[in-house]
Design a protein around this motif. Structure first.
Motif, PDB file in Angstrom:
ATOM      1  N   THR A  98       0.844  -1.190   0.000  1.00  0.00           N
ATOM      2  CA  THR A  98       0.000   0.000   0.000  1.00  0.00           C
ATOM      3  C   THR A  98       0.878   1.237   0.000  1.00  0.00           C
ATOM      4  O   THR A  98       2.055   1.184   0.351  1.00  0.00           O
ATOM      5  CB  THR A  98      -0.901   0.026   1.240  1.00  0.00           C
ATOM      6  OG1 THR A  98      -0.078  -0.043   2.402  1.00  0.00           O
ATOM      7  CG2 THR A  98      -1.863  -1.145   1.234  1.00  0.00           C
ATOM      8  N   ASP A  99       0.309   2.377  -0.408  1.00  0.00           N
ATOM      9  CA  ASP A  99       1.085   3.617  -0.479  1.00  0.00           C
ATOM     10  C   ASP A  99       1.589   4.030   0.894  1.00  0.00           C
ATOM     11  O   ASP A  99       2.758   4.301   1.092  1.00  0.00           O
ATOM     12  CB  ASP A  99       0.221   4.748  -1.042  1.00  0.00           C
ATOM     13  CG  ASP A  99      -0.012   4.589  -2.529  1.00  0.00           C
ATOM     14  OD1 ASP A  99      -0.602   5.488  -3.093  1.00  0.00           O
ATOM     15  OD2 ASP A  99       0.398   3.568  -3.099  1.00  0.00           O
ATOM     16  N   SER A 126       8.489  -1.841   2.793  1.00  0.00           N
ATOM     17  CA  SER A 126       8.147  -2.808   1.761  1.00  0.00           C
ATOM     18  C   SER A 126       8.712  -4.182   2.093  1.00  0.00           C
ATOM     19  O   SER A 126       9.859  -4.305   2.522  1.00  0.00           O
ATOM     20  CB  SER A 126       8.707  -2.346   0.412  1.00  0.00           C
ATOM     21  OG  SER A 126       8.630  -3.381  -0.543  1.00  0.00           O
ATOM     22  N   LYS A 178       4.611   2.373  -4.786  1.00  0.00           N
ATOM     23  CA  LYS A 178       4.262   0.962  -4.611  1.00  0.00           C
ATOM     24  C   LYS A 178       5.409   0.103  -5.122  1.00  0.00           C
ATOM     25  O   LYS A 178       6.219   0.555  -5.936  1.00  0.00           O
ATOM     26  CB  LYS A 178       2.981   0.599  -5.376  1.00  0.00           C
ATOM     27  CG  LYS A 178       1.705   1.143  -4.776  1.00  0.00           C
ATOM     28  CD  LYS A 178       0.485   0.616  -5.528  1.00  0.00           C
ATOM     29  CE  LYS A 178      -0.799   1.149  -4.914  1.00  0.00           C
ATOM     30  NZ  LYS A 178      -2.011   0.647  -5.616  1.00  0.00           N
TER      31      LYS A 178
END
Length: 204
Positions: free
Chosen positions: A51-52, A61, A106
């Motif tokens: 998700t952003d 990440s 992303k």
């Protein structure tokens, strides 16, 4: 004596060659080609993207182990931006500006979805990006010879100029471009988030 003025048009990307060819064709030829059904690319299985951002701030990440969103820069003078995270995805356009800052919003495996300074988003391969400290000037700004508000001007930097960031604090950044080095408001720099922190002696 007027200050030197550095201006740089924000020409940073171009359409793929196929689009350029279509634009050069007569209107009838374009209409005829548009009437043909386009072939649908085969489905590509890709890992789920992160998700952003969470309400608490950037997330880490699971692909790169880096925060998302974050800023990186284009490694090469020609970088293809694709419509999806795969080499089989169509090229939306090509970036032609080495060092251009982009925001990684992303990740999907080795592919990053990036947002450029004008707000457009495409997918690029991770090898096309590098960690760097550059920014785009968002409005014409006087480059000062110190971080003080009443600093003497060194040069006038136009909107769209690419600058190298040396350090930043919460209000100003020390930058360099076109042979000039000085300070400008951080708020006038797109890409300054995550820039190197100023050392204790920077404002001396």
């Amino acid at each position: 004596m007027p200050l030197p003025l550095l201006m740089e048009a924000l020409h940073m990307k171009r359409a793929p060659l196929v689009l350029a060819i279509l634009l050069a064709l007569p209107a009838g030829a374009i209409a005829q080609s548009d009437s043909r059904p386009a072939a649908r690319p085969a489905a590509v299985q890709v890992p789920a993207a992160t998700t952003d951002e969470t309400p608490e701030g950037p997330v880490v990440s699971r692909f790169s182990g880096k925060p998302v969103p974050r800023f990186e820069t284009l490694r090469w003078a020609e970088v293809n931006g694709r419509t999806g995270p795969s080499l089989s995805a169509p090229i939306a356009w090509q970036y032609n500006r080495k060092g251009l800052p982009v925001m990684v919003v992303k990740e999907s495996g080795e592919w990053y979805r990036v947002r450029d300074p004008v707000g457009d988003e495409v997918w690029v391969h991770m090898r096309m990006l590098a960690e760097g400290a550059t920014a785009i000037v968002t409005r014409t700004t006087i480059l000062g010879n110190s971080p003080a508000r009443d600093a003497e001007g060194v040069a006038e930097i136009g909107k769209g100029v690419l600058v190298q960031i040396h350090s930043c604090d919460t209000a100003v950044c020390e930058v360099e471009t076109g042979g000039y080095r000085g300070w400008m408001p951080r708020a006038n720099l797109w890409g300054a988030t995550g820039a190197p922190a100023a050392s204790a002696g920077t404002k001396g």
